[in-house]
Design an enzyme around this catalytic site. Structure first.
Site, PDB file in Angstrom:
ATOM      1  N   GLU A   1       0.797  -1.234   0.000  1.00 40.15           N
ATOM      2  CA  GLU A   1       0.000   0.000   0.000  1.00 40.15           C
ATOM      3  C   GLU A   1       0.830   1.285   0.000  1.00 40.15           C
ATOM      4  O   GLU A   1       0.600   2.211   0.773  1.00 40.15           O
ATOM      5  CB  GLU A   1      -0.955  -0.018   1.210  1.00 40.15           C
ATOM      6  CG  GLU A   1      -1.872  -1.227   1.212  1.00 40.15           C
ATOM      7  CD  GLU A   1      -2.769  -1.310   2.440  1.00 40.15           C
ATOM      8  OE1 GLU A   1      -2.831  -0.337   3.214  1.00 40.15           O
ATOM      9  OE2 GLU A   1      -3.400  -2.364   2.626  1.00 40.15           O
TER      10      GLU A   1
ATOM     11  N   GLU B   1      -6.479 -10.330  -1.044  1.00 38.16           N
ATOM     12  CA  GLU B   1      -7.193 -10.143   0.235  1.00 38.16           C
ATOM     13  C   GLU B   1      -8.712 -10.087  -0.002  1.00 38.16           C
ATOM     14  O   GLU B   1      -9.405  -9.206   0.443  1.00 38.16           O
ATOM     15  CB  GLU B   1      -6.718  -8.842   0.911  1.00 38.16           C
ATOM     16  CG  GLU B   1      -5.227  -8.789   1.145  1.00 38.16           C
ATOM     17  CD  GLU B   1      -4.791  -7.603   1.960  1.00 38.16           C
ATOM     18  OE1 GLU B   1      -5.650  -6.943   2.566  1.00 38.16           O
ATOM     19  OE2 GLU B   1      -3.581  -7.305   2.015  1.00 38.16           O
TER      20      GLU B   1
HETATM   21  O1  G3I Z   1      -5.079 -10.181  19.292  1.00 38.99           O
HETATM   22  C1  G3I Z   1      -3.857  -9.506  19.293  1.00 38.99           C
HETATM   23  C2  G3I Z   1      -3.247  -9.446  20.655  1.00 38.99           C
HETATM   24  O2  G3I Z   1      -3.013 -10.768  21.138  1.00 38.99           O
HETATM   25  C3  G3I Z   1      -1.956  -8.694  20.548  1.00 38.99           C
HETATM   26  O3  G3I Z   1      -1.293  -8.631  21.771  1.00 38.99           O
HETATM   27  C4  G3I Z   1      -2.221  -7.311  20.002  1.00 38.99           C
HETATM   28  C5  G3I Z   1      -0.925  -6.537  19.855  1.00 38.99           C
HETATM   29  O4  G3I Z   1      -1.251  -5.295  19.208  1.00 38.99           O
HETATM   30  O5  G3I Z   1      -2.820  -7.396  18.712  1.00 38.99           O
HETATM   31  C6  G3I Z   1      -4.019  -8.138  18.711  1.00 38.99           C
HETATM   32  O6  G3I Z   1      -4.275  -8.371  17.388  1.00 38.99           O
HETATM   33  C7  G3I Z   1      -4.921  -7.493  16.581  1.00 38.99           C
HETATM   34  C8  G3I Z   1      -5.011  -8.311  15.313  1.00 38.99           C
HETATM   35  O7  G3I Z   1      -5.599  -7.582  14.253  1.00 38.99           O
HETATM   36  C9  G3I Z   1      -5.769  -9.595  15.584  1.00 38.99           C
HETATM   37  O8  G3I Z   1      -7.116  -9.306  15.743  1.00 38.99           O
HETATM   38  C10 G3I Z   1      -4.115  -6.212  16.292  1.00 38.99           C
HETATM   39  O9  G3I Z   1      -4.107  -5.383  17.418  1.00 38.99           O
HETATM   40  C11 G3I Z   1      -4.755  -5.482  15.110  1.00 38.99           C
HETATM   41  O10 G3I Z   1      -3.940  -4.376  14.743  1.00 38.99           O
HETATM   42  C12 G3I Z   1      -4.818  -6.424  13.915  1.00 38.99           C
HETATM   43  O11 G3I Z   1      -5.463  -5.767  12.842  1.00 38.99           O
HETATM   44  C13 G3I Z   1      -5.125  -6.291  11.541  1.00 38.99           C
HETATM   45  C14 G3I Z   1      -4.735  -5.101  10.648  1.00 38.99           C
HETATM   46  O12 G3I Z   1      -4.478  -5.553   9.301  1.00 38.99           O
HETATM   47  C15 G3I Z   1      -3.463  -4.435  11.159  1.00 38.99           C
HETATM   48  O13 G3I Z   1      -2.424  -5.362  11.138  1.00 38.99           O
HETATM   49  C16 G3I Z   1      -6.349  -6.986  10.961  1.00 38.99           C
HETATM   50  O14 G3I Z   1      -6.584  -8.188  11.700  1.00 38.99           O
HETATM   51  C17 G3I Z   1      -6.093  -7.346   9.492  1.00 38.99           C
HETATM   52  O15 G3I Z   1      -7.293  -7.869   8.915  1.00 38.99           O
HETATM   53  C18 G3I Z   1      -5.652  -6.122   8.692  1.00 38.99           C
HETATM   54  O16 G3I Z   1      -5.318  -6.572   7.415  1.00 38.99           O
HETATM   55  C19 G3I Z   1      -4.941  -5.545   6.461  1.00 38.99           C
HETATM   56  C20 G3I Z   1      -3.813  -6.078   5.613  1.00 38.99           C
HETATM   57  O17 G3I Z   1      -2.700  -6.412   6.425  1.00 38.99           O
HETATM   58  C21 G3I Z   1      -3.429  -5.057   4.542  1.00 38.99           C
HETATM   59  N1  G3I Z   1      -4.600  -4.716   3.716  1.00 38.99           N
HETATM   60  C22 G3I Z   1      -5.740  -4.219   4.499  1.00 38.99           C
HETATM   61  C23 G3I Z   1      -6.149  -5.247   5.541  1.00 38.99           C
HETATM   62  C24 G3I Z   1      -7.350  -4.802   6.317  1.00 38.99           C
HETATM   63  O18 G3I Z   1      -7.017  -3.659   7.074  1.00 38.99           O
END
Ligand code: G3I
Length: 329
Positions: A127, A236
């Site tokens: 991105e 995705e």
């Molecule tokens: O559950 C964990 C926790 O155990 C941990 O300690 C904590 C640390 O920050 O994170 C928690 O996980 C969260 C994770 O999702 C699992 O639910 C994170 O906080 C949260 O930031 C993470 O969000 C992800 C996001 O990217 C940022 O990485 C989303 O799941 C994921 O679907 C999203 O995916 C992105 C792609 O990478 C790029 N394209 C867009 C897409 C959607 O935003």
């Protein structure tokens, strides 16, 4: 026994993957194992989680659990993602420009080396193009723009020459101003001899927009990337259904038709695109409801909030079977 996606695509060049997080949920794991031939980490291999401290490499519990699942389930391992303007380590922001460049290149080398021979494909740069300007985002401009992106891919390729290196982005699956900007940037990089192999078209889409001309535009987009030496991957995929007219059942039926047409169109030339990754596969764990403020009844994925297969699952299998039958001549 009803065929799964994996039953249909096994022994073909088609890859159907899923982004995933670790869960103590046997139905989730069983469904994942029996339908997909590739897994990718939804969050836990991102820089922020891998290097909470400078020059530290930390494979957390979620990341390791998915690596173990890839090995135990004998799946392809796609890496997501090495450099992104989100999920940067907290310590990164305080660095000067040259320190950022060094830290970014060291992170690329470290991830490529750590998974060399295990990860067949990496989302190396994620991105980099901003929707608002169709130009590079500030972080990338600060560290040197396209010249630096060129360097990133060369460094990655030097560490693992066998790995497919991907530029990944969203809202660029069909021909539009953003995909034009990405096409022009990647064309310039290819002309410089940059070892970039593939474009990742994320495809987080509203199904009601994905009519016939949308699919044709995607096919033209994939074809033009292929014409400059880049394959495409749908990286995705999730297809929202809440904006369709009609009852919930009618919305879900229309969504299924879009999934069917999408899989047929995206895989219409397997030389140019042979891979589709769902961004998780069940409404039970999708990011869509929170991010797009969508009611949970409107599941964007082929398995619903109870991990039960939907009409979209049947539609995807029908499309894949037709693609595979076409391969058999
Ligand atoms: O559950 C964990 C926790 O155990 C941990 O300690 C904590 C640390 O920050 O994170 C928690 O996980 C969260 C994770 O999702 C699992 O639910 C994170 O906080 C949260 O930031 C993470 O969000 C992800 C996001 O990217 C940022 O990485 C989303 O799941 C994921 O679907 C999203 O995916 C992105 C792609 O990478 C790029 N394209 C867009 C897409 C959607 O935003």
């Amino acid at each position: 026994m009803e065929k799964t996606i994996l039953d249909i695509i096994c022994d073909t060049p088609i890859v159907v993957g899923t982004a995933t997080k670790h869960r103590e949920d046997p139905l989730y794991s069983d469904t994942r194992r029996s339908n997909f031939n590739m897994y990718t980490h939804e969050w836990s291999l991102k820089w922020k989680h891998v290097s909470p401290k400078p020059s530290q490499v930390h494979i957390n519990k979620d990341a390791q659990a998915i690596i173990d699942a890839i090995n135990n389930d004998n799946k392809k391992f796609k890496g997501h993602c090495i450099l992104w303007h989100n999920d940067l380590p907290d310590w990164f922001h305080a660095l000067g420009v040259q320190e950022k460049q060094t830290a970014m290149l060291n992170h690329v080398k470290s991830m490529m080396q750590m998974f060399k021979g295990k990860v067949y494909k990496w989302d190396v740069v994620n991105e980099a193009i901003a929707d608002s300007t169709n130009d590079l985002r500030p972080m990338w401009k600060e560290v040197g723009g396209i010249d630096f992106i060129d360097k990133v891919f060369r460094v990655a390729h030097e560490v693992d020459p066998e790995c497919t290196l991907v530029y990944n982005d969203y809202a660029c699956t069909k021909i539009n101003n953003k995909s034009n900007a990405i096409f022009n940037m990647l064309k310039t990089l290819k002309e410089r001899g940059c070892p970039i192999h593939e474009v990742g078209l994320q495809t987080h889409e509203d199904g009601a927009c994905m009519r016939h001309m949308w699919m044709e535009s995607m096919k033209q987009n994939i074809a033009r990337f292929y014409s400059i030496g880049l394959t495409s991957t749908i990286s995705e995929l999730d297809i929202r259904c809440h904006t369709f007219a009609g009852s919930l059942d009618e919305k879900l039926e229309k969504q299924a038709d879009v999934y069917y047409r999408f899989f047929k169109a995206a895989l219409s030339d397997l030389r140019a695109c042979n891979e589709i990754t769902l961004w998780n596969f069940t409404g039970k764990y999708t990011w869509v409801y929170d991010f797009f403020k969508v009611e949970p009844m409107y599941c964007p994925l082929p398995w619903d909030n109870d991990i039960k297969p939907t009409a979209s699952y049947q539609a995807i299998k029908r499309a894949l079977q037709e693609v595979v039958d076409g391969l058999m001549g």
